[in-house]
Design a protein around this motif. Sequence first.
Motif, PDB file in Angstrom:
ATOM      1  N   GLU A  20       0.834  -1.196   0.000  1.00 33.59           N
ATOM      2  CA  GLU A  20       0.000   0.000   0.000  1.00 33.59           C
ATOM      3  C   GLU A  20       0.874   1.253   0.000  1.00 33.59           C
ATOM      4  N   SER A 281     -11.963  -1.073   5.757  1.00 35.81           N
ATOM      5  CA  SER A 281     -12.366  -0.275   4.594  1.00 35.81           C
ATOM      6  C   SER A 281     -12.298   1.210   4.929  1.00 35.81           C
ATOM      7  N   ALA A 285      -9.932   3.824   3.250  1.00 33.10           N
ATOM      8  CA  ALA A 285     -10.756   4.786   2.502  1.00 33.10           C
ATOM      9  C   ALA A 285     -11.202   4.247   1.153  1.00 33.10           C
ATOM     10  N   ARG A 286     -11.519   2.965   1.114  1.00 28.68           N
ATOM     11  CA  ARG A 286     -12.059   2.370  -0.110  1.00 28.68           C
ATOM     12  C   ARG A 286     -12.669   1.012   0.207  1.00 28.68           C
ATOM     13  N   GLU A 287     -13.503   0.530  -0.694  1.00 25.25           N
ATOM     14  CA  GLU A 287     -14.053  -0.813  -0.544  1.00 25.25           C
ATOM     15  C   GLU A 287     -12.952  -1.826  -0.814  1.00 25.25           C
ATOM     16  N   LYS A 294     -19.280  -8.176   0.851  1.00 23.28           N
ATOM     17  CA  LYS A 294     -20.192  -7.362   0.043  1.00 23.28           C
ATOM     18  C   LYS A 294     -21.554  -8.039  -0.141  1.00 23.28           C
TER      19      LYS A 294
END
Length: 304
Positions: A20, A281, A285-287, A294
Amino acid sequence: MTARAISFVEVGPRDGLQNEKAIVSTADKLELIRRSIAAGARRIEVTSFVNPKRVPQMADAEDVCAGLPLTGDVSFIGLVLNARGAERAIATGRLHELGAVCVATDGFAIANQGQTSDESVAAAKAIVAMAKGAGLKGQATIGASFGCPFEGEVSEDRVVAMAAELAEAEPVEVALADTIGVADPAHVSRLVRRVVAAVSPLPVRVHFHNTRGTGIANVWAAVEAGATVVDAALGGLGGCPFAPGAAGNVSSEDVVYMLHRAGVETGMDLSQLIEANRWLSGVMARELPSMVAKAPRFPKIVQE
């Protein structure tokens, strides 16, 4: 015959985060570890002791170890690539296992560790010995077991020979890693069966990336072929800084859902994993890539 249970290893804090670009705080890494424990994880790869200039996300390895919870039933694993990394990991006094890595091809071994494939095997065996000398456990993984980003196809005979040589060091297990997510279930079944036979009675561990959507099928093929230890990362995060095109790990939620539905116990709590996914998440800051988090809950819980 499919195993009734496997040993589950959560690798999110290390392999999930290492690629990341946005640096995750030490506090959030420790919270990820805490949530993994709450979800049932009893072996967790918490960090790696590598050059922080090459892998900035792991620059806080010592700080993560210093903040690890004091718990008697969880084994914390530190990934190390060389003797210097092993010395750093041992010096923390907070780890239970060192994870060594060797690589099946020269091209990737040089990119990943600055040494040939044969040299990486020797280094891995030495790390296992260092771990045992310090009263810890040593584990060894063969990277690029199913394919190399630089050399393409990898000989199954080469991987089996490496596994047999690693077994001489008596690690707690030998792992096969699909570093760039190129494996298919037939290949996995063949290779895992051969490695199980080559290293018995040592357990075989598997580590799959879902780069091409075959990760979850490969986990199933490996378990049916005799692998008894399975890696996964919360949310399906992951990648390797030195393997072009490597995408996320198989997700912890997806692996646990599949195995539990098939009657294979993991010791993990799926509801807690999904809750941890939602927390992570927010941190990222994202799915996240995993599918089960989900999807609607199945089977639904019937309210009395």
